[in-house]
Design an enzyme around this catalytic site. Sequence first.
Site, PDB file in Angstrom:
ATOM      1  N   LEU A   7      34.971  43.872  42.534  1.00  0.00           N
ATOM      2  CA  LEU A   7      36.431  43.971  42.478  1.00  0.00           C
ATOM      3  C   LEU A   7      36.970  45.312  41.973  1.00  0.00           C
ATOM      4  O   LEU A   7      38.164  45.433  41.716  1.00  0.00           O
ATOM      5  CB  LEU A   7      37.044  42.821  41.664  1.00  0.00           C
ATOM      6  CG  LEU A   7      37.276  41.558  42.500  1.00  0.00           C
ATOM      7  CD1 LEU A   7      36.177  40.549  42.286  1.00  0.00           C
ATOM      8  CD2 LEU A   7      38.605  40.944  42.194  1.00  0.00           C
ATOM      9  N   CYS A  52      39.482  39.087  34.303  1.00  0.00           N
ATOM     10  CA  CYS A  52      40.540  39.496  35.226  1.00  0.00           C
ATOM     11  C   CYS A  52      40.102  39.435  36.688  1.00  0.00           C
ATOM     12  O   CYS A  52      40.853  39.846  37.568  1.00  0.00           O
ATOM     13  CB  CYS A  52      41.011  40.904  34.867  1.00  0.00           C
ATOM     14  SG  CYS A  52      39.695  42.127  34.879  1.00  0.00           S
ATOM     15  N   LEU A  53      38.910  38.933  36.936  1.00  0.00           N
ATOM     16  CA  LEU A  53      38.446  38.884  38.323  1.00  0.00           C
ATOM     17  C   LEU A  53      39.012  37.665  39.035  1.00  0.00           C
ATOM     18  O   LEU A  53      39.140  36.587  38.440  1.00  0.00           O
ATOM     19  CB  LEU A  53      36.912  38.841  38.389  1.00  0.00           C
ATOM     20  CG  LEU A  53      36.157  40.011  37.775  1.00  0.00           C
ATOM     21  CD1 LEU A  53      34.690  39.944  38.160  1.00  0.00           C
ATOM     22  CD2 LEU A  53      36.745  41.356  38.190  1.00  0.00           C
ATOM     23  N   CYS A  54      39.274  37.839  40.329  1.00  0.00           N
ATOM     24  CA  CYS A  54      39.875  36.770  41.108  1.00  0.00           C
ATOM     25  C   CYS A  54      38.787  35.839  41.631  1.00  0.00           C
ATOM     26  O   CYS A  54      38.522  35.783  42.829  1.00  0.00           O
ATOM     27  CB  CYS A  54      40.673  37.401  42.251  1.00  0.00           C
ATOM     28  SG  CYS A  54      41.844  36.270  42.948  1.00  0.00           S
ATOM     29  N   THR A  55      38.115  35.164  40.698  1.00  0.00           N
ATOM     30  CA  THR A  55      37.114  34.163  41.047  1.00  0.00           C
ATOM     31  C   THR A  55      37.021  33.159  39.910  1.00  0.00           C
ATOM     32  O   THR A  55      37.088  33.553  38.734  1.00  0.00           O
ATOM     33  CB  THR A  55      35.711  34.788  41.300  1.00  0.00           C
ATOM     34  OG1 THR A  55      34.713  33.762  41.115  1.00  0.00           O
ATOM     35  CG2 THR A  55      35.404  35.911  40.335  1.00  0.00           C
TER      36      THR A  55
END
Length: 408
Positions: free
Chosen positions: A398, A357-360
């Site tokens: 995050l 779910c991390l934005c990377t």
Amino acid sequence: MKPAGPIPPDYAADADGRLLIAGQPYDALIEAAGQTPLFVYDSGAVARRIARLRAAMPGIDIHYAMKANPHAGLLARIAAQVDGIDIASAGELRIAEAAGIMGDRISFAGPGKRDAELEAAILAGVTINLESETEAERALAIAARLGVRPRLAVRVNPDFELRGSGMRMGGGARPFGVDAARAVPLVRRLVDAGADWRGFHIYAGSQSLDAAALIEAQAAGIALAAALAEAAEASPPLVNLGGGFGIPYFSGDVALDVEAIGAALVEAVAARPAVLGDARFALELGRWLVGEAGVYLTRIVDRKTSHDQLFLITDGGLHHQLAASGNFGTVVRRNYPLAIAGRIGAPATEVATVCGCLCTPLDRLGDQLALPEAQVGDVVALFCAGAYGASASPAAFLAQGAAAELLV
Ligand SMILES: *Cc1c(COP(=O)(O)O)cnc(C)c1O
């Protein structure tokens, strides 16, 4: 499509295809823990590995390197079954002491030990594996100030390295240990200063699946310890031969033949030179003992298609399981063993990439895997999560929160 690694032999499924961990259905474990993402550690799987090692190498001490998994409950159970615990910081010393482990069963390796850490270790009676001459002088001075006889061993940077090892920690220029060529004067210094010299620590590498290479490194370690002891005219009470035992993470990896390693080690120890006559020999293992005993469970929160590729997005990610994302000491990203926890044994009907779910873009738990169809709400099981998982991942990244951990 890309292959996943092999699921460890400890896991089974019930008639409905639900993953069983230590005989318990995964969904019941999630309910007990109250959340995903969740790490489950199977203490029985660890105990089986310890028993297997004991049988494979009678007479050899087994130490647990707790940096692989410092979970307090797991640590306490392991400590009751092994001969020693290896720590790498004063923080780990506090965890070990809280788990009821006595200092005389602990050894402390690691570069950059601060004075306060040396002091805490000396006061607790921990054996310090010295990483340099300057660290030795600091430890001696601190012990003199405290009026305590310190237990000190010399970590040797051997001139050989563990062939094919995933992470090299010996051979050539390294920040770890004292070069073999400089170890003898250091041993003399410790003995002459009146320290309780505990012997040698020789650690040549990590994550090896090559039994022949490990056998060779262990024989070389024994020969090196003997040569150093002869030259220093001092017999070591303990020769810690390190570890380096790997586990299969990736497709094509084959589990280590520890029985072959044990037989060769027992034979080499029996034939040891006279100067090592009174020495005990130890292996210190982290990953091999606990890695396969952990599963990371994370729930699918979205299912989407982009340019004809299917993505399953989960509530977990690299902030808990950095290694599975391929960003912890690997050059080429490959898939860890992974399954849909409610559909074990079901035929694969689609190819999906499992993301966190991390934005990377780094947050990929499984790349282009053949899987049975999985929907939002289903749970992904990522295996080989028992070592270098929760404590070796950037949990603050995050602000997604920590994973739960459950010991069964
Ligand atoms: C990390 C480490 C270990 C454990 O390594 P594994 O690959 O987990 O078995 C053992 N000894 C030392 C000194 C270490 O730094």
